[in-house]
Design a protein around this motif. Structure first.
Motif, PDB file in Angstrom:
ATOM      1  N   GLU A  36       0.838  -1.191   0.000  1.00 40.71           N
ATOM      2  CA  GLU A  36       0.000   0.000   0.000  1.00 40.71           C
ATOM      3  C   GLU A  36       0.882   1.253   0.000  1.00 40.71           C
TER       4      GLU A  36
ATOM      5  N   ASP B  91       0.734   5.907  -0.813  1.00 48.37           N
ATOM      6  CA  ASP B  91      -0.152   7.073  -0.884  1.00 48.37           C
ATOM      7  C   ASP B  91       0.140   7.963  -2.084  1.00 48.37           C
TER       8      ASP B  91
ATOM      9  N   GLU C 213      -0.658   5.766 -15.139  1.00 45.05           N
ATOM     10  CA  GLU C 213      -2.050   5.494 -14.795  1.00 45.05           C
ATOM     11  C   GLU C 213      -2.102   5.021 -13.345  1.00 45.05           C
ATOM     12  N   THR C 214      -2.655   5.835 -12.455  1.00 43.17           N
ATOM     13  CA  THR C 214      -2.747   5.471 -11.042  1.00 43.17           C
ATOM     14  C   THR C 214      -3.879   6.246 -10.392  1.00 43.17           C
ATOM     15  N   ASP C 215      -4.508   5.636  -9.378  1.00 46.60           N
ATOM     16  CA  ASP C 215      -5.555   6.331  -8.640  1.00 46.60           C
ATOM     17  C   ASP C 215      -4.991   7.049  -7.413  1.00 46.60           C
ATOM     18  N   LYS C 216      -3.670   6.985  -7.226  1.00 47.77           N
ATOM     19  CA  LYS C 216      -3.019   7.686  -6.126  1.00 47.77           C
ATOM     20  C   LYS C 216      -2.542   9.055  -6.609  1.00 47.77           C
ATOM     21  N   LYS C 217      -2.111   9.887  -5.667  1.00 45.40           N
ATOM     22  CA  LYS C 217      -1.585  11.196  -6.042  1.00 45.40           C
ATOM     23  C   LYS C 217      -0.265  11.010  -6.785  1.00 45.40           C
TER      24      LYS C 217
END
Length: 685
Positions: free
Chosen positions: A445, A447, A456-460
């Motif tokens: 995991e 952040d 391509e990422t859903d994180k900052k």
């Protein structure tokens, strides 16, 4: 389906004592709540098969048993003789190996068919399975009419096998009874060894773990039987000087008190077994002179962990002593490849998985001392010790920002980015520097992501250059902090503080001073970090030497420039021709190897053909086109053997790359000597 021995015991207990609670049953039979629940379900299935009511449980942990169950069996009768539990394939393998290693008899195929209740063909198949297991120990199963089935190999390897299989069998249902039957060991003999082990504990002023106390009597009894049968440990890699001066060697007198003619090699082997045994407690501080430099290596490991995890551990001396209690036996287990006999690796919690990752990244000082990689089973236990200490102090890396660095151009630049960003954001936990391929399959995991290209990422995601100037560093820090927190936390620039001190005083040890200042600044901050420069393996002038500098006016194309730049490293055999081919493949239209105006650092991965760490420099006065956008005058080929050794030199190179004056001077230089002087000027901290 018949009841297993354990299920049968629980049913008998419930009929004899219906007021017993779940907790009391768990404690008496050493079961977890889940194991007890599983047994109760099995008992109920069995009762249903007999057309009897099931046993119910209340929320308070009491049992409700229908009167018909008592009537059917009577209060004083045993229900049924428990049948031997059915063995799994792996358990059959352990059982079969124990027969081969520990049996008092000459073994024929009939022995195996009778004991395992299998056909001859199935036993022959099981022997093949067992051989696959034995391959890791370099031990063979052999058969002759005279001697029957037996194992053949170096006795040291057979002893390792014996210890591991004994451990596995003892934690099987009915395993202890099976070992006693195979090896002809009686309970009186085991009691004698238990007393000897207690005497060893008293002599060494320590307490072994319960697990070790359970297994050691069986292992010692089995070893003594092999010695009596003439199987001797003769030639092996145990160092006499390392073991003979230990208290454990003297304690073998307690083990062998009835066997005065035991050879020295056997005493050393049992000494090793005592040294590798896990310790629950010890009544005196660990002595660093038992294993020279073990204390300092463990301390270095802990400091590196503190830096990586952004924590400042309190009462470090107490934690260090606890770690040494585990690491001392682990040292011998790892060095003599006995780690597999230690306890089964416990599954780590979500938070501890991240901690384990950081611990593994910090174990280099111990690995260097031992001369071997630390297995996951050992690093997991170190993780649990450190993680438990942190929880006791209210520390958690779950509250900290966890970052990764993703870089498409290879190990050197990605590691450099990680080092730079770690210094810029000391309050973040940096987990890894990754290639794009590794990033796509990353399991921990995190952040935020730093990368020199869009991902391509859903994180900052923060897109950053591979090399940042001073102003760019300040802008990035401001951007990230505003994005994450909406404000700028107080941040003191350690470099500026050091410069101010240097103007007024002579600094004897800059690295230690940085560490102390950082500790002081962060002593009351839960996001504190123990910052250390670390000892550099190489300076820039140690890798780029006069022999690795080439002067040319021009090159026909980029491929020719890379080949010419790599020639000194090929000639001194630091790299192979495959490495050059890989560099060209990686650098096709890849702008990320350009680290400054007119300067590029082509490189590939260590596994592509690096024999030894090295750098070379090609100076082209007229330059060469790398792409339509870049004309390169300085080509610096980098060969890295790992992620660390060249990093310090690479940091110095980046400073040089950031200076237009230095770049222009090297481009215009007429001699190797002049270029090397410039390199030397950037090889000082």
């Amino acid at each position: 389906m018949p009841l297993s021995e354990r299920d049968n015991e629980i049913l008998n207990e419930l009929i004899r004592n219906p007021s017993v609670t779940s907790m009391a049953l768990e404690e008496k039979h050493q079961l977890t709540r889940r194991q007890l629940g599983y047994s109760i379900n099995k008992v109920n299935d069995w009762l249903l098969s007999k057309d009897l009511p099931v046993i119910e449980r209340t929320r308070q942990g009491h049992f409700i048993i229908d009167q018909s169950v008592y009537t059917n069996f009577g209060m004083d009768e045993e229900i049924i003789a428990a049948e031997k539990p059915i063995l799994t394939g792996k358990q059959r393998t352990y059982y079969l190996i124990m027969m081969l290693v520990g049996s008092e008899e000459t073994l024929s195929l009939n022995h195996f068919t009778s004991e395992l209740q299998l056909s001859k063909n199935t036993v022959l198949s099981e022997l093949k399975e067992a051989q696959q297991y034995l391959d890791d120990y370099h031990v063979l199963i052999k058969y002759s009419r005279k001697e029957g089935y037996l194992v053949d190999g170096k006795e040291f390897q057979i002893r390792k096998l014996l210890m591991n299989v004994t451990y596995q069998l003892l934690f099987m249902q009915d395993g202890a009874a099976r070992i006693k039957k195979i090896a002809g060991i009686d309970e009186e003999e085991l009691d004698d060894y238990r007393k000897r082990i207690e005497n060893v504990e008293n002599k060494l002023s320590l307490k072994f773990t319960d697990e070790k106390l359970e297994t050691m009597p069986y292992i010692l009894a089995l070893i003594l039987k092999r010695i009596k049968k003439g199987f001797a440990v003769n030639t092996f890699s145990i160092q006499y000087e390392e073991l003979s001066d230990t208290k454990e060697y003297q304690a073998t007198e307690e083990i062998f008190k009835k066997n005065e003619h035991i050879p020295m090699e056997e005493r050393l082997f049992v000494t090793l077994h005592l040294l590798t045994a896990s310790v629950y407690s010890i009544s005196f501080p660990m002595e660093d002179d038992v294993i020279p430099n073990l204390g300092s290596a463990t301390d270095d490991m802990l400091r590196q962990f503190e830096k990586s995890a952004c924590v400042y551990l309190h009462e470090r001396d107490q934690l260090l002593n606890k770690l040494l209690q585990h690491i001392k036996p682990a040292y011998y287990r790892i060095k003599y490849q006995l780690s597999e006999t230690s306890s089964t690796q416990v599954p780590l919690s979500k938070e501890f998985k991240a901690l384990h990752h950081l611990v593994k990244q910090s174990t280099a000082p111990l690995e260097q001392l031992i001369g071997s990689r630390i297995p996951d089973s050992e690093s997991s236990f170190i993780t649990m010790l450190i993680g438990g200490w942190m929880k006791r102090q209210g520390e958690s890396i779950e509250k900290k920002v966890k970052a990764i660095v993703v870089c498409p151009q290879g190990v050197s630049v990605s590691r450099l980015m990680l080092n730079e960003l770690s210094e810029l954001f000391p309050e973040f936990v940096f987990l890894d520097s990754l290639s794009v391929r590794e990033f796509l399959h990353y399991h921990l995991e995190y952040d935020i992501v730093f990368a020199p290209t869009f991902l391509e990422t859903d994180k900052k995601l923060f897109v950053v250059k591979t090399f940042l100037g001073r102003e760019e560093r300040q802008r990035l820090r401001k951007q990230v902090m505003l994005e994450l927190y909406g404000y700028l936390p107080n941040h003191l620039d350690i470099d500026e503080i050091i410069q101010i001190i240097g103007r007024h005083a002579h600094i004897h040890n800059e690295g230690a001073l940085i560490e102390d200042i950082q500790n002081y600044i962060n002593q009351d901050n839960e996001d504190s970090v123990n910052y250390s420069m670390g000892k550099a393996e190489y300076n820039l002038d140690e890798l780029i030497t006069p022999a690795s500098i080439t002067l040319k006016d021009k090159a026909g194309d980029w491929e020719e420039a890379v080949k010419e730049g790599a020639r000194p490293l090929l000639e001194n055999k630091s790299i192979t021709g495959d490495y050059v081919d890989s560099m060209l493949r990686y650098t096709e239209e890849d702008p990320y190897i350009v680290i400054g105006p007119n300067i590029a650092i082509p490189h590939a991965s260590p596994e592509d053909g690096v024999n030894e760490v090295g750098m070379s420099l090609l100076r082209l006065k007229e330059g060469v086109l790398f792409s339509e956008e870049y004309r390169i005058n300085l080509v610096i080929v980098i060969a890295a053997v790992d992620k660390q050794k060249h990093i310090h030199a690479l940091m110095q190179l980046m400073k040089l790359a950031g200076s237009q004056t230095a770049r222009d001077q090297i481009t215009a230089a007429d001699s190797v000597k002049d270029i090397y002087k410039i390199i030397q000027s950037y090889s000082k901290d």
